[in-house]
Design a protein around this motif. Structure first.
Motif, PDB file in Angstrom:
ATOM      1  N   PRO A   1       0.877  -1.292  -0.074  1.00  0.00           N
ATOM      2  CA  PRO A   1       0.151  -0.022  -0.025  1.00  0.00           C
ATOM      3  C   PRO A   1       0.864   1.165  -0.153  1.00  0.00           C
ATOM      4  O   PRO A   1       0.543   2.432  -0.867  1.00  0.00           O
ATOM      5  CB  PRO A   1      -0.894  -0.152   1.345  1.00  0.00           C
ATOM      6  N   ASP A   2       2.006   1.121   0.708  1.00  0.00           N
ATOM      7  CA  ASP A   2       3.008   2.747   0.666  1.00  0.00           C
ATOM      8  C   ASP A   2       3.453   2.728  -0.692  1.00  0.00           C
ATOM      9  O   ASP A   2       3.582   3.986  -0.921  1.00  0.00           O
ATOM     10  CB  ASP A   2       3.859   2.139   1.689  1.00  0.00           C
ATOM     11  N   GLU A   3       3.701   1.706  -1.237  1.00  0.00           N
ATOM     12  CA  GLU A   3       4.349   1.912  -2.815  1.00  0.00           C
ATOM     13  C   GLU A   3       3.183   2.625  -3.644  1.00  0.00           C
ATOM     14  O   GLU A   3       3.336   3.242  -4.261  1.00  0.00           O
ATOM     15  CB  GLU A   3       4.910   0.530  -3.215  1.00  0.00           C
ATOM     16  N   VAL A   4       1.934   2.115  -3.502  1.00  0.00           N
ATOM     17  CA  VAL A   4       0.972   2.540  -4.072  1.00  0.00           C
ATOM     18  C   VAL A   4       0.860   3.801  -3.768  1.00  0.00           C
ATOM     19  O   VAL A   4       0.452   4.887  -4.822  1.00  0.00           O
ATOM     20  CB  VAL A   4      -0.301   1.658  -4.016  1.00  0.00           C
TER      21      VAL A   4
ATOM     22  N   GLU B   1      -6.496   7.478  -2.002  1.00  0.00           N
ATOM     23  CA  GLU B   1      -6.403   6.443  -0.865  1.00  0.00           C
ATOM     24  C   GLU B   1      -7.765   5.542  -1.248  1.00  0.00           C
ATOM     25  O   GLU B   1      -7.459   4.393  -0.927  1.00  0.00           O
ATOM     26  CB  GLU B   1      -6.821   7.432   0.495  1.00  0.00           C
ATOM     27  N   GLU B   2      -8.858   5.914  -1.998  1.00  0.00           N
ATOM     28  CA  GLU B   2      -9.826   4.990  -1.868  1.00  0.00           C
ATOM     29  C   GLU B   2      -9.462   3.998  -2.935  1.00  0.00           C
ATOM     30  O   GLU B   2     -10.205   2.821  -3.129  1.00  0.00           O
ATOM     31  CB  GLU B   2     -11.051   5.747  -2.323  1.00  0.00           C
ATOM     32  N   LEU B   3      -8.444   4.278  -3.935  1.00  0.00           N
ATOM     33  CA  LEU B   3      -8.111   2.998  -4.710  1.00  0.00           C
ATOM     34  C   LEU B   3      -6.827   2.200  -4.323  1.00  0.00           C
ATOM     35  O   LEU B   3      -6.454   1.450  -4.983  1.00  0.00           O
ATOM     36  CB  LEU B   3      -7.696   3.982  -5.967  1.00  0.00           C
TER      37      LEU B   3
ATOM     38  N   ALA C   1      -6.307   0.304  -2.017  1.00  0.00           N
ATOM     39  CA  ALA C   1      -6.446  -1.271  -1.633  1.00  0.00           C
ATOM     40  C   ALA C   1      -6.545  -1.845  -2.959  1.00  0.00           C
ATOM     41  O   ALA C   1      -6.374  -3.118  -3.257  1.00  0.00           O
ATOM     42  CB  ALA C   1      -7.780  -1.528  -0.976  1.00  0.00           C
ATOM     43  N   HIS C   2      -7.202  -1.298  -4.128  1.00  0.00           N
ATOM     44  CA  HIS C   2      -7.546  -2.120  -5.329  1.00  0.00           C
ATOM     45  C   HIS C   2      -6.297  -2.157  -5.930  1.00  0.00           C
ATOM     46  O   HIS C   2      -6.176  -2.946  -6.941  1.00  0.00           O
ATOM     47  CB  HIS C   2      -8.633  -1.193  -6.235  1.00  0.00           C
ATOM     48  N   LYS C   3      -5.384  -1.271  -5.917  1.00  0.00           N
ATOM     49  CA  LYS C   3      -4.068  -1.288  -6.427  1.00  0.00           C
ATOM     50  C   LYS C   3      -2.749  -2.034  -5.819  1.00  0.00           C
ATOM     51  O   LYS C   3      -1.818  -1.826  -6.257  1.00  0.00           O
ATOM     52  CB  LYS C   3      -3.679   0.177  -7.159  1.00  0.00           C
ATOM     53  N   THR C   4      -3.159  -2.505  -4.693  1.00  0.00           N
ATOM     54  CA  THR C   4      -2.055  -3.189  -3.902  1.00  0.00           C
ATOM     55  C   THR C   4      -2.087  -4.639  -4.480  1.00  0.00           C
ATOM     56  O   THR C   4      -3.067  -5.250  -4.659  1.00  0.00           O
ATOM     57  CB  THR C   4      -2.635  -3.161  -2.383  1.00  0.00           C
TER      58      THR C   4
END
Ligand code: F6P
Length: 547
Positions: A442-445, A452-454, A456-459
């Motif tokens: 998540p930090d890399e994303v 922020e709302e995306l 989780a989806h991009k992790t």
């Protein structure tokens, strides 16, 4: 063979405990802890380079898995196989596909008889016949040379030759046409022959038993097609039909002269047979020399499996890694993802090899197993899968261990142009195992400025295990090495699971029921004892068929 049940063994308990300790271990940590991991967790088998560093294992895991292999007698069973002992216990047969690729001077005995001379005698006959077809010296009934070869078989009598023909297409005689017919659906045969000239067509009927209903049905229709097309009688069959079988009597009953039969033996399992006479159509395609190169490739990995110590033994390692995920992580499937279009049928071939061998639920003593056995094997060539189902592997809820198979040199002869096809293919090959192992936190994303709302989806959670198998080039030898690698991997798993990997009783019930249903479908005869679902379906079918 294994007196103590697998899941009662102390080695099993040790692995169960170790699995708990490994529960939260991420590949990111394992790589961070050991800078040498990427070069340390590799091995060579013949020309195959294996990287198993992207697995959720430590030195301890590997040692525990090897302890399990030692306790369950994998090496002893392997040696018994190589000695020609009847390790296929439910059929009381030896399991000697390794003899099919043994050198001419090897001695491998079944019931006190060396089988190697017979293997080479058949290979010699196959070579002579193949050369006759390839040179145009073998002529059909009307005196024209053969230009089309149609292999009719199913299961091991189709998947192996069809897969290998595709894999080695670059090495085939391009002036000949090859087709492979397996399905009893008439569409398969129709599409294979409708544009061929019967005068130039050879049918290779491949069936170990020569009783398989699909193959005999297709062969009968092919004979009809040939004789009608030629306007000839039975005498034309001899020039246009050859048989590959263990059953001379049935071959003769069908009307094929046994002089045109290439034999093999009951110690060759169907799914282990394409390097026997079953490979005739492949040999016609690539020629006897290339075929021998392929057999030598098989033999190289046979010897590796027989002699390499467990920690350097590729089939042993791959088998044990599969067990680690199958039994201790409850992974239900295993993906095989070749980054070579020529290997487009490789995974389908492995499905029979693996799932018909290890899809068992009783052990060698006939007791129900209390552990997982063979996984569902699936996959298609990269990069196509990347744009289809890789999403699930990357971000789905399932653990899918995968093998990535790639080559340094392309086989195709596309002129080097602006698009560097092969490097692009291989960049994807390496990128995928990298993404699967390490993912994206998540930090890399967030660092990429993703809202922020995306996040989780991009992790990508990563930690997906893969084996990378890399070789120089897909040559006949390398293909043989790859197939032998998987044959022996399947062997290792069956030995640990204590199941008979060499029978296939599971295909019988469907065959019997189909035979019983056929007259119900065609004549409405019988079927009084059918269950209500099948009875209703059959009735609807008959109505739709206008019966
Ligand atoms: O599916 C069962 C099976 O016996 C396979 O093991 C085999 O490869 C296939 O049928 C074809 O059998 P045959 O070569 O005897 O026609």
């Amino acid at each position: 063979m294994n007196a103590i049940r697998l899941n009662r063994r102390p080695e099993w308990a040790a692995l169960t405990k170790h699995r708990e300790q490994m529960a939260d271990t991420h590949l990111r940590e394992l790589f961070a802890a050991d800078p040498e991991r990427g070069s340390r967790y590799t091995l060579e088998a013949g020309d195959l380079h294996l990287d198993y560093s992207k697995h959720r294992v430590t030195d301890e895991t590997l040692a525990l898995l090897r302890d399990l292999a030692a306790a369950t007698g994998v090496a002893e069973l392997r040696d018994a196989m190589f000695r020609g002992e009847k390790i296929n216990i439910t059929e009381d047969r030896a399991v000697l596909h390794i003899a099919l690729r043994a050198p001419r001077d090897a001695v491998i005995e079944v019931d006190g008889e060396n089988v190697v001379p017979a293997v080479h005698a058949v290979l010699d006959r196959m070579s002579a016949f193949s050369e006759q077809i390839r040179s145009g010296r073998w002529t059909g009934h009307t005196g024209r040379p053969i230009k089309n070869v149609v292999n009719i078989g199913i299961g091991g009598s189709d998947l192996g030759p069809a897969m290998a023909y595709e894999a080695l297409r670059a090495y085939t005689a391009r002036n000949l046409t090859f087709r492979f017919v397996s399905n009893v659906d008439g569409a398969d045969l129709y599409e294979a022959v409708h544009d061929l000239d019967p005068a130039e067509t050879l049918f290779v009927i491949a069936s170990k038993t020569f009783t398989t209903v699909e193959t005999i049905t297709n062969a009968t229709t092919a004979r009809e097609w040939l004789l009608t097309g030629l306007g000839a009688g039975q005498e034309a069959v001899a020039k246009h039909f050859v048989a590959l079988s263990t059953n001379a009597e049935k071959v003769a009953d069908f009307g094929i002269d046994t002089a045109n039969m290439f034999e093999f033996w009951d110690w060759v399992g169907g799914r282990y047979s394409y390097d026997s006479a079953i490979g005739l159509s492949l040999m016609i395609a690539i020629g006897p020399e290339r075929f021998r190169e392929m057999l030598d490739g098989f033999h190289l990995v046979d010897e590796h499996f027989r002699t390499a110590p467990p920690e350097e033994n590729a089939p042993m390692l791959m088998g044990l890694l599969g067990i680690w995920y199958d039994d201790f992580f409850d992974a239900q499937s295993h993906a095989v993802l070749p980054y070579s279009h020529y290997l487009s049928k490789f995974t389908a071939y492995l499905q029979q090899l693996d799932m018909e061998s290890n899809g068992k639920s009783v052990d060698r003593e006939g007791e129900p197993v209390e552990w997982q056995t063979g996984p569902v094997v699936w996959g298609t060539p990269g990069t196509n899968g990347q744009h289809a189902y890789y999403q699930l592997i990357h971000q789905g809820t399932k653990l899918v261990p995968a093998d990535f198979i790639g080559f340094a040199d392309p086989v195709d002869e596309l002129p080097a142009g602006p698009a560097a096809h092969h490097d692009l293919l291989m960049a994807n090959f390496f990128a995928q195992t990298q993404a699967l192992a390490f993912g994206k936190t998540p930090d890399e994303v967030r660092a990429e400025g993703v809202p922020e709302e995306l996040v989780a989806h991009k992790t990508f959670r990563g930690n997906h295990p893969t084996t990378t198998i890399l070789a120089g080039k897909l040559t006949p030898s390398v293909l043989g090495q790859l197939v032998a690698l998987y044959e022996h991997k399947v062997f290792v798993q069956g030995a640990v699971w204590n199941i008979d990997s060499f029978d296939q009783w599971g295909v019988e019930l469907g065959k019997v029921l189909a035979k019983r249903l056929e007259p119900v479908l065609t004549e409405g005869r019988g079927g009084e004892d059918l269950d209500s679902s099948t009875a209703a379906l059959v009735s609807t079918y008959r109505t739709l068929r206008g019966r």
